[in-house]
Write a protein that holds these residues in place. Structure first.
Motif, PDB file in Angstrom:
ATOM      1  N   GLU A 148      -3.248   0.525  21.567  1.00  0.00           N
ATOM      2  CA  GLU A 148      -4.364  -0.406  21.460  1.00  0.00           C
ATOM      3  C   GLU A 148      -4.965  -0.618  22.832  1.00  0.00           C
ATOM      4  N   GLY A 149      -6.253  -0.245  22.965  1.00  0.00           N
ATOM      5  CA  GLY A 149      -6.952  -0.480  24.228  1.00  0.00           C
ATOM      6  C   GLY A 149      -7.844  -1.694  24.065  1.00  0.00           C
ATOM      7  N   CYS A 150      -9.064  -1.438  23.615  1.00  0.00           N
ATOM      8  CA  CYS A 150     -10.046  -2.531  23.541  1.00  0.00           C
ATOM      9  C   CYS A 150      -9.908  -3.366  22.274  1.00  0.00           C
ATOM     10  N   GLY A 151      -9.433  -2.756  21.189  1.00  0.00           N
ATOM     11  CA  GLY A 151      -9.315  -3.480  19.927  1.00  0.00           C
ATOM     12  C   GLY A 151     -10.634  -3.714  19.210  1.00  0.00           C
TER      13      GLY A 151
ATOM     14  N   ILE B  45       0.830  -1.212   0.000  1.00  0.00           N
ATOM     15  CA  ILE B  45       0.000   0.000   0.000  1.00  0.00           C
ATOM     16  C   ILE B  45       0.861   1.258   0.000  1.00  0.00           C
ATOM     17  N   ASN B  46       0.350   2.249  -0.711  1.00  0.00           N
ATOM     18  CA  ASN B  46       0.981   3.576  -0.713  1.00  0.00           C
ATOM     19  C   ASN B  46       0.047   4.518   0.017  1.00  0.00           C
ATOM     20  N   PHE B  47       0.589   5.245   0.949  1.00  0.00           N
ATOM     21  CA  PHE B  47      -0.240   6.255   1.621  1.00  0.00           C
ATOM     22  C   PHE B  47       0.639   7.343   2.194  1.00  0.00           C
ATOM     23  N   MET B  48      -0.008   8.410   2.644  1.00  0.00           N
ATOM     24  CA  MET B  48       0.737   9.510   3.234  1.00  0.00           C
ATOM     25  C   MET B  48       0.641   9.397   4.744  1.00  0.00           C
ATOM     26  N   LEU B  49       1.800   9.382   5.411  1.00  0.00           N
ATOM     27  CA  LEU B  49       1.801   9.276   6.862  1.00  0.00           C
ATOM     28  C   LEU B  49       2.481  10.520   7.430  1.00  0.00           C
ATOM     29  N   ASN B  50       1.745  11.272   8.208  1.00  0.00           N
ATOM     30  CA  ASN B  50       2.270  12.499   8.811  1.00  0.00           C
ATOM     31  C   ASN B  50       3.001  13.370   7.788  1.00  0.00           C
ATOM     32  N   GLY B  51       2.374  13.499   6.620  1.00  0.00           N
ATOM     33  CA  GLY B  51       2.908  14.397   5.595  1.00  0.00           C
ATOM     34  C   GLY B  51       3.936  13.794   4.651  1.00  0.00           C
ATOM     35  N   GLU B  52       4.313  12.523   4.864  1.00  0.00           N
ATOM     36  CA  GLU B  52       5.297  11.905   3.966  1.00  0.00           C
ATOM     37  C   GLU B  52       4.690  10.716   3.236  1.00  0.00           C
ATOM     38  N   ASN B  53       4.990  10.624   1.922  1.00  0.00           N
ATOM     39  CA  ASN B  53       4.494   9.473   1.166  1.00  0.00           C
ATOM     40  C   ASN B  53       5.299   8.247   1.517  1.00  0.00           C
ATOM     41  N   ILE B  54       4.607   7.154   1.851  1.00  0.00           N
ATOM     42  CA  ILE B  54       5.344   5.925   2.126  1.00  0.00           C
ATOM     43  C   ILE B  54       4.684   4.723   1.444  1.00  0.00           C
ATOM     44  N   THR B  55       5.473   3.680   1.257  1.00  0.00           N
ATOM     45  CA  THR B  55       4.986   2.422   0.693  1.00  0.00           C
ATOM     46  C   THR B  55       5.305   1.325   1.695  1.00  0.00           C
ATOM     47  N   VAL B  56       4.296   0.527   2.005  1.00  0.00           N
ATOM     48  CA  VAL B  56       4.486  -0.540   2.988  1.00  0.00           C
ATOM     49  C   VAL B  56       3.935  -1.844   2.406  1.00  0.00           C
ATOM     50  N   THR B  57       4.696  -2.919   2.534  1.00  0.00           N
ATOM     51  CA  THR B  57       4.152  -4.237   2.210  1.00  0.00           C
ATOM     52  C   THR B  57       3.873  -4.928   3.535  1.00  0.00           C
ATOM     53  N   THR B  58       2.623  -5.327   3.711  1.00  0.00           N
ATOM     54  CA  THR B  58       2.241  -5.859   5.018  1.00  0.00           C
ATOM     55  C   THR B  58       1.225  -6.981   4.846  1.00  0.00           C
ATOM     56  N   ARG B  59       0.787  -7.551   5.945  1.00  0.00           N
ATOM     57  CA  ARG B  59      -0.174  -8.651   5.889  1.00  0.00           C
ATOM     58  C   ARG B  59      -1.583  -8.111   5.678  1.00  0.00           C
ATOM     59  N   THR B  60      -2.376  -8.834   4.899  1.00  0.00           N
ATOM     60  CA  THR B  60      -3.742  -8.358   4.609  1.00  0.00           C
ATOM     61  C   THR B  60      -4.610  -8.328   5.863  1.00  0.00           C
ATOM     62  N   ASN B  61      -4.260  -9.159   6.848  1.00  0.00           N
ATOM     63  CA  ASN B  61      -5.082  -9.161   8.066  1.00  0.00           C
ATOM     64  C   ASN B  61      -4.563  -8.182   9.119  1.00  0.00           C
ATOM     65  N   TYR B  62      -3.573  -7.383   8.759  1.00  0.00           N
ATOM     66  CA  TYR B  62      -3.114  -6.328   9.665  1.00  0.00           C
ATOM     67  C   TYR B  62      -4.081  -5.147   9.611  1.00  0.00           C
ATOM     68  N   ARG B  63      -4.300  -4.563  10.782  1.00  0.00           N
ATOM     69  CA  ARG B  63      -5.105  -3.346  10.836  1.00  0.00           C
ATOM     70  C   ARG B  63      -4.168  -2.143  10.737  1.00  0.00           C
ATOM     71  N   LEU B  64      -4.726  -0.992  10.450  1.00  0.00           N
ATOM     72  CA  LEU B  64      -3.909   0.218  10.397  1.00  0.00           C
ATOM     73  C   LEU B  64      -3.088   0.347  11.685  1.00  0.00           C
ATOM     74  N   LEU B  65      -3.734   0.019  12.804  1.00  0.00           N
ATOM     75  CA  LEU B  65      -3.055   0.062  14.106  1.00  0.00           C
ATOM     76  C   LEU B  65      -1.804  -0.822  14.124  1.00  0.00           C
ATOM     77  N   ASP B  66      -1.911  -2.033  13.543  1.00  0.00           N
ATOM     78  CA  ASP B  66      -0.769  -2.957  13.521  1.00  0.00           C
ATOM     79  C   ASP B  66       0.336  -2.430  12.611  1.00  0.00           C
ATOM     80  N   ILE B  67      -0.062  -1.829  11.484  1.00  0.00           N
ATOM     81  CA  ILE B  67       0.951  -1.277  10.567  1.00  0.00           C
ATOM     82  C   ILE B  67       1.746  -0.192  11.295  1.00  0.00           C
ATOM     83  N   LEU B  68       1.020   0.684  11.985  1.00  0.00           N
ATOM     84  CA  LEU B  68       1.681   1.791  12.681  1.00  0.00           C
ATOM     85  C   LEU B  68       2.630   1.269  13.752  1.00  0.00           C
ATOM     86  N   ARG B  69       2.127   0.374  14.584  1.00  0.00           N
ATOM     87  CA  ARG B  69       2.922  -0.062  15.742  1.00  0.00           C
ATOM     88  C   ARG B  69       3.969  -1.118  15.382  1.00  0.00           C
ATOM     89  N   GLU B  70       3.559  -2.126  14.593  1.00  0.00           N
ATOM     90  CA  GLU B  70       4.444  -3.264  14.339  1.00  0.00           C
ATOM     91  C   GLU B  70       5.368  -3.029  13.143  1.00  0.00           C
TER      92      GLU B  70
END
Lengths: 157, 287
Positions: free
Chosen positions: A40-43, A6-31
């Protein structure tokens, strides 16, 4: 295991990340990206501690899948600082005692930030509605509401 | 953790329908994801059979809100936040605006879609009672077919609709009513914000010269799924508006709910509350 790029803008910078389809945005950010400001509180979308901005709107990053952020613009608490200086909202959270354990703070800040972007002059009930999806179990909400009100006043000066 | 699953974002509705046609039973349509993602995260059994998520949240065709020939059309990908902000909904369907405002939190409303709300068909789905009194029609598409069905006929039982696995909802349409209709939506949760509905009711009344010309009543969380009360509505039509009638309607609504749900542990508490709330709603609307 399925992956997605996926390509997206994170805090003003364009980035490309290859990650697992079952990852949530939260997992991409943290992991994947090591941005642990987002908590992550309740999830399951109830506590709001994973709140980030997606195209300027507050969302729960635990309720968004990796593939759903293609081309989006994401802001996390790490993106609130500017040239090494924390945002006025963060300064006021400190000044008015709106932080105790701090776990809810990143999400609370982003909900407040989204509100002030949309409505620079919110009423108290408007503030309460904006942070209704962010639970705080320490300080209570009074100081948090006050910090948001003061920020609105100072931003409007 | 969410189980390993394929994720596909079709480019348009044609591609979506063809994907769905090829693997109907294994595929789950996802839009806002506010029910599906936490459901999968918690290992809910109803999502276990799916091997593939087909995302529709980005499709512009599903995001429109417009009026066409006296009918408000809401795309299946429209979020609750979009509905709350729409002046078309505010002006013509205030009960829907009110119900949408009471859904979850800002974060949830920014993602959750109205179509997802009734397709998930939880008893507590907040938009269902207003959609039922506004007599929403739902447009269903599949690879080979397209048809419209009334929402009340689409809802089957808790967490189930009559939709086939190869079908999707593309839009909802609500006929704009005459301005003489008055109504109210009521929701009771355990707290004000971010609450699951314990009781929800929507009612619309058209009164002409102190007579009830039309009345539409729909329940949400107090019955297994959202439903209308055709016999009660028929009973009330053409009757003269007076306190005695409103009290009788409230009593009868309680009885009908009891017939639908059977006696539950919460009945002694809920039933009088529902009756009193309904009486107050009717009184407020008609005063």
């Amino acid at each position: 295991m399925s992956h997605v790029t996926i390509n997206f803008m994170l805090n003003g910078e364009n980035i490309t990340v290859t990650t697992r389809t079952n990852y949530r945005l939260l997992d991409i950010l943290r992991e994947d990206l090591g941005l642990t400001g987002t908590k992550e509180g309740c999830g399951i979308g109830e506590c709001g501690s994973c709140t980030v901005l997606l195209n300027g709107r507050a969302v729960n990053s635990c309720l968004i899948l990796a593939g759903q952020i293609e081309s989006a613009s994401i802001t996390t608490v790490e993106g609130l600082e500017n040239e090494g200086k924390i945002h006025l909202l963060q300064q006021n959270f400190l000044k008015y005692g709106a932080i105790q354990c701090g776990f809810c703070t990143p999400g609370m800040l982003l909900s407040a930030y989204a509100l002030l972007n949309e409505n620079p002059n919110p009423t108290e009930s408007g503030i309460k509605e904006a942070i209704a999806g962010n639970l705080c179990r320490c300080t209570g909400y009074k100081q948090i509401i006050e910090a948001i009100q003061k920020t609105a006043e100072e931003m409007n000066l | 953790m969410i189980p390993s699953i394929d994720f596909i974002q079709p480019k348009n509705i044609e591609e979506l329908l063809s994907l769905l046609n090829n693997f109907p039973d294994e595929s789950c349509i996802i839009a806002g994801g506010t029910d599906i993602i936490p459901g999968m995260q918690q290992g809910a059994s109803r999502f276990k059979k799916f091997k593939r998520l087909i995302d529709i949240h980005h499709l512009p065709e599903l995001k429109l809100i417009k009026v066409e020939d006296g009918v408000l059309i809401i795309g299946a990908g429209v979020t609750f936040s979009d509905i709350i902000k729409s002046s078309l909904t505010q002006n013509h369907f205030p009960l829907l605006t009110k119900a949408a405002s009471s859904v979850g939190s800002v974060q949830i409303r920014n993602r959750a879609t109205i179509a997802g709300n009734f397709i998930n068909n939880a008893p507590c789905a907040d938009s269902v009672p207003p959609l039922l009194v506004y007599e929403a029609m739902v447009r269903i598409h599949s690879f080979n077919n397209q048809y419209d069905i009334a929402l009340k006929d689409l809802l089957l039982k808790p967490y189930q609709t009559k939709m086939e696995p190869n079908e999707i909802v593309t839009q909802i349409s609500l006929p704009i009513l005459s301005e003489t209709y008055r109504g109210e939506f009521y929701k009771l949760g355990r707290r004000q914000g971010v609450a699951i509905s314990r009781i929800s009711i929507a009612v619309l009344i058209d009164i002409h010269q102190s007579r009830i010309m039309d009345i539409r009543i729909a329940s949400g969380a107090i019955t297994p799924i959202g439903k209308r009360f055709p016999e009660l509505e028929k009973f009330a039509r053409q009757k003269k508006l007076e306190i005695k009638l409103l009290k009788e309607l409230a009593r009868k609504l309680g009885k009908e709910i009891l017939i639908t749900t059977g006696l539950r542990w919460s009945t002694p508490y809920k039933l009088p509350v529902v009756q009193q709330i309904f009486f107050q709603l009717l009184s407020n609307i008609t005063k």
